[in-house]
Design a protein around this motif. Structure first.
Motif, PDB file in Angstrom:
ATOM      1  N   GLN A 239       0.075  -4.071  -3.213  1.00 56.89           N
ATOM      2  CA  GLN A 239      -0.342  -4.603  -2.240  1.00 56.89           C
ATOM      3  C   GLN A 239      -0.605  -5.199  -1.712  1.00 56.89           C
ATOM      4  OE1 GLN A 239       2.071  -2.895   1.403  1.00 56.89           O
ATOM      5  NE2 GLN A 239       3.092  -4.624   1.360  1.00 56.89           N
TER       6      GLN A 239
ATOM      7  N   GLY B 148      -0.783  -9.885   3.191  1.00 61.61           N
ATOM      8  CA  GLY B 148      -0.205 -10.280   3.179  1.00 61.61           C
ATOM      9  C   GLY B 148       0.846 -10.668   1.801  1.00 61.61           C
ATOM     10  N   GLN B 149       1.027 -10.130   1.545  1.00 57.83           N
ATOM     11  CA  GLN B 149       2.281 -10.021   0.376  1.00 57.83           C
ATOM     12  C   GLN B 149       3.017  -9.409   0.113  1.00 57.83           C
ATOM     13  OE1 GLN B 149      -0.079 -11.364  -3.518  1.00 57.83           O
ATOM     14  NE2 GLN B 149      -0.802 -12.705  -2.314  1.00 57.83           N
ATOM     15  N   GLY B 150       4.043  -9.034  -0.036  1.00 54.59           N
ATOM     16  CA  GLY B 150       5.429  -7.957  -0.558  1.00 54.59           C
ATOM     17  C   GLY B 150       4.802  -7.049  -1.798  1.00 54.59           C
ATOM     18  N   PRO B 151       5.228  -6.164  -1.757  1.00 58.28           N
ATOM     19  CA  PRO B 151       4.358  -5.183  -2.969  1.00 58.28           C
ATOM     20  C   PRO B 151       4.937  -5.623  -4.506  1.00 58.28           C
ATOM     21  CG  PRO B 151       5.915  -3.611  -1.540  1.00 58.28           C
ATOM     22  CD  PRO B 151       6.032  -5.110  -0.992  1.00 58.28           C
TER      23      PRO B 151
ATOM     24  N   LEU C  37       5.888  -4.741  -8.942  1.00 61.71           N
ATOM     25  CA  LEU C  37       5.502  -3.773  -9.220  1.00 61.71           C
ATOM     26  C   LEU C  37       4.492  -4.072 -10.092  1.00 61.71           C
ATOM     27  CD1 LEU C  37       7.033  -1.359 -10.663  1.00 61.71           C
ATOM     28  CD2 LEU C  37       8.089  -2.927 -11.975  1.00 61.71           C
TER      29      LEU C  37
ATOM     30  N   GLN D  73       6.946   0.771 -14.335  1.00 62.33           N
ATOM     31  CA  GLN D  73       7.698   2.094 -13.301  1.00 62.33           C
ATOM     32  C   GLN D  73       8.245   3.065 -14.243  1.00 62.33           C
ATOM     33  OE1 GLN D  73      11.598   0.480 -12.572  1.00 62.33           O
ATOM     34  NE2 GLN D  73      12.697   1.664 -13.448  1.00 62.33           N
TER      35      GLN D  73
ATOM     36  N   LEU E 253       0.943   1.514  -3.763  1.00 68.94           N
ATOM     37  CA  LEU E 253       1.416   2.508  -3.148  1.00 68.94           C
ATOM     38  C   LEU E 253       2.572   3.240  -4.203  1.00 68.94           C
ATOM     39  CD1 LEU E 253       3.485  -0.526  -0.667  1.00 68.94           C
ATOM     40  CD2 LEU E 253       2.196   1.285  -0.420  1.00 68.94           C
TER      41      LEU E 253
ATOM     42  N   GLY F 291      19.108   1.872  -5.510  1.00 69.33           N
ATOM     43  CA  GLY F 291      17.471   1.641  -5.240  1.00 69.33           C
ATOM     44  C   GLY F 291      17.269   2.307  -4.939  1.00 69.33           C
ATOM     45  N   THR F 292      17.280   3.143  -3.644  1.00 64.38           N
ATOM     46  CA  THR F 292      16.510   2.900  -2.963  1.00 64.38           C
ATOM     47  C   THR F 292      15.378   4.426  -3.563  1.00 64.38           C
ATOM     48  OG1 THR F 292      18.639   3.762  -1.574  1.00 64.38           O
ATOM     49  CG2 THR F 292      16.627   4.906  -0.816  1.00 64.38           C
ATOM     50  N   GLN F 293      14.451   3.647  -2.882  1.00 64.45           N
ATOM     51  CA  GLN F 293      12.494   4.477  -3.364  1.00 64.45           C
ATOM     52  C   GLN F 293      12.016   4.736  -1.675  1.00 64.45           C
ATOM     53  OE1 GLN F 293      10.930   1.085  -5.227  1.00 64.45           O
ATOM     54  NE2 GLN F 293      12.501   0.214  -6.375  1.00 64.45           N
TER      55      GLN F 293
ATOM     56  N   PHE G 199       8.158   6.108  -0.665  1.00 61.82           N
ATOM     57  CA  PHE G 199       6.975   4.828  -0.500  1.00 61.82           C
ATOM     58  C   PHE G 199       5.992   5.998   0.216  1.00 61.82           C
ATOM     59  CE2 PHE G 199       6.975   1.161  -2.196  1.00 61.82           C
ATOM     60  CZ  PHE G 199       8.766   0.493  -1.834  1.00 61.82           C
ATOM     61  N   GLY G 200       5.720   6.591  -1.361  1.00 59.41           N
ATOM     62  CA  GLY G 200       3.963   7.246  -0.655  1.00 59.41           C
ATOM     63  C   GLY G 200       3.650   6.203   0.687  1.00 59.41           C
ATOM     64  N   PRO G 201       1.987   7.206   1.289  1.00 64.69           N
ATOM     65  CA  PRO G 201       1.271   6.076   2.545  1.00 64.69           C
ATOM     66  C   PRO G 201       0.576   5.143   1.998  1.00 64.69           C
ATOM     67  CG  PRO G 201       0.472   8.248   2.012  1.00 64.69           C
ATOM     68  CD  PRO G 201       1.477   7.870   1.302  1.00 64.69           C
TER      69      PRO G 201
ATOM     70  N   PHE H  67      18.408  -4.690   0.589  1.00 68.65           N
ATOM     71  CA  PHE H  67      17.632  -3.958   1.032  1.00 68.65           C
ATOM     72  C   PHE H  67      16.360  -4.533   2.351  1.00 68.65           C
ATOM     73  CE2 PHE H  67      18.499  -1.043  -1.705  1.00 68.65           C
ATOM     74  CZ  PHE H  67      18.328  -0.949  -2.720  1.00 68.65           C
TER      75      PHE H  67
ATOM     76  N   TYR I  78      13.446  -3.553   3.840  1.00 65.94           N
ATOM     77  CA  TYR I  78      12.101  -1.796   4.098  1.00 65.94           C
ATOM     78  C   TYR I  78      10.982  -1.792   5.620  1.00 65.94           C
ATOM     79  CZ  TYR I  78      13.167   0.552   0.125  1.00 65.94           C
ATOM     80  OH  TYR I  78      13.905   1.712  -0.592  1.00 65.94           O
TER      81      TYR I  78
ATOM     82  N   GLY J 270       3.382   3.894   4.429  1.00 67.78           N
ATOM     83  CA  GLY J 270       4.429   3.335   3.389  1.00 67.78           C
ATOM     84  C   GLY J 270       5.363   2.403   3.870  1.00 67.78           C
TER      85      GLY J 270
ATOM     86  N   PHE K 219      10.412  -5.723   5.369  1.00 68.07           N
ATOM     87  CA  PHE K 219      10.088  -6.754   4.057  1.00 68.07           C
ATOM     88  C   PHE K 219      11.329  -6.696   3.494  1.00 68.07           C
ATOM     89  CE2 PHE K 219       5.861  -7.283   3.065  1.00 68.07           C
ATOM     90  CZ  PHE K 219       5.190  -6.036   3.361  1.00 68.07           C
TER      91      PHE K 219
ATOM     92  N   ARG L 192      18.080  -6.572  -5.392  1.00 64.92           N
ATOM     93  CA  ARG L 192      18.659  -5.954  -6.579  1.00 64.92           C
ATOM     94  C   ARG L 192      19.382  -6.495  -7.821  1.00 64.92           C
ATOM     95  NH1 ARG L 192      20.011  -0.640  -8.499  1.00 64.92           N
ATOM     96  NH2 ARG L 192      21.233  -1.643  -9.755  1.00 64.92           N
TER      97      ARG L 192
ATOM     98  N   GLY M  33      10.318  -9.809  -1.368  1.00 62.08           N
ATOM     99  CA  GLY M  33       9.985 -10.686  -0.265  1.00 62.08           C
ATOM    100  C   GLY M  33       8.417 -10.170   0.422  1.00 62.08           C
ATOM    101  N   ALA M  34       7.951 -11.340   0.585  1.00 61.34           N
ATOM    102  CA  ALA M  34       6.001 -11.524   1.180  1.00 61.34           C
ATOM    103  C   ALA M  34       6.824 -11.108   2.430  1.00 61.34           C
ATOM    104  CB  ALA M  34       6.123 -12.938   1.405  1.00 61.34           C
TER     105      ALA M  34
END
Lengths: 114, 115
Positions: free
Chosen positions: A37, A40-43, A45, A48, A91, A101-103, A105-107, B34, B36, B43, B90, B94, B106-107
């Protein structure tokens, strides 16, 4: 239940050095994700895993990034050598219920490359 | 392939005022959606998700979102925000039949609460 654990939380290195990040997913979660990440941007990938096998690593810069999940539980992500543009938060997430699809996340680990 | 657009990078709003964070998606197949939330130096945490059924989805912390298939939107709303809602939000999508179960993100939208 314990959440996703990551270490270290922060890391500062110089360019061309190497660094490794560690992730321990939620117990029983077969799927593990590493994201990058940038501010200013989304994660994004990177890779996996399903148990100890790689499902998708199409966006992993394989000339410098590597990841493994040898026993299907915890995982390490390595960068060698680091570049300035690798500065980001890394992340780790895990998922039990693939169908929905629920993920979880760690810190994250905040990496600064100078 | 899917894509997600969060139209606002920042949304400033006064405390106790209502807020709407916008999310539009593009997909040729049925989707799961989703929201988040990412609090400072933490996180991401799942706020809510739409899988099927009622198009109005309620989540944690008083947030809700409405799935609008015709407008391909999944906007997030809260009737009265608090300082503690300061965070980045966010939207992710999917494809329902995606075999790799990956989320497209998204951003993000930063929610800034003004006292």
């Amino acid at each position: 239940e314990a959440g996703v654990a990551q270490s270290p939380r922060y890391k500062i290195i110089e360019k061309r050095q190497s660094v490794a990040f560690w992730c321990n997913p939620i117990s029983g979660h077969a799927t593990l994700y590493w994201y990058q990440q940038i501010l200013g941007q989304g994660p994004k990938l990177l890779i996996q895993f399903q148990n100890n096998g790689v499902v998708d690593d199409s966006q992993l810069p394989k000339d410098r990034f590597s990841a493994e999940r040898l026993k299907g539980v915890d995982s390490t992500l390595k960068i060698q050598p680091a570049k300035l543009e690798d500065s980001a938060v890394y992340l780790c997430a895990s998922s039990l219920d693939l169908a929905t699809g629920t993920q979880y996340f760690g810190p994250g680990t905040r990496l600064t490359v100078t | 392939a899917q894509s997600v657009t969060q139209l606002d990078s920042q949304v400033p709003v006064f405390e106790e005022a209502p807020v709407e964070l916008r999310c539009n998606y593009s997909s040729s197949v049925s989707v799961y959606l989703f929201w988040y939330v990412q609090y400072p130096n933490q996180g991401l945490q799942l706020l809510l998700k739409y899988l099927s059924g009622s198009t109005l989805v309620k989540g944690i912390n008083g947030f809700e979102a409405e799935f609008n298939k015709s407008q391909t939107s999944f906007h997030l709303r809260k009737p009265s925000v608090h300082i503690s809602d300061t965070a980045e939000y966010f939207c992710a999508v999917r494809g329902e039949a995606d075999s790799n179960y990956q989320l497209i993100w998204g951003a993000g939208t930063k929610l800034i609460i003004k006292p």
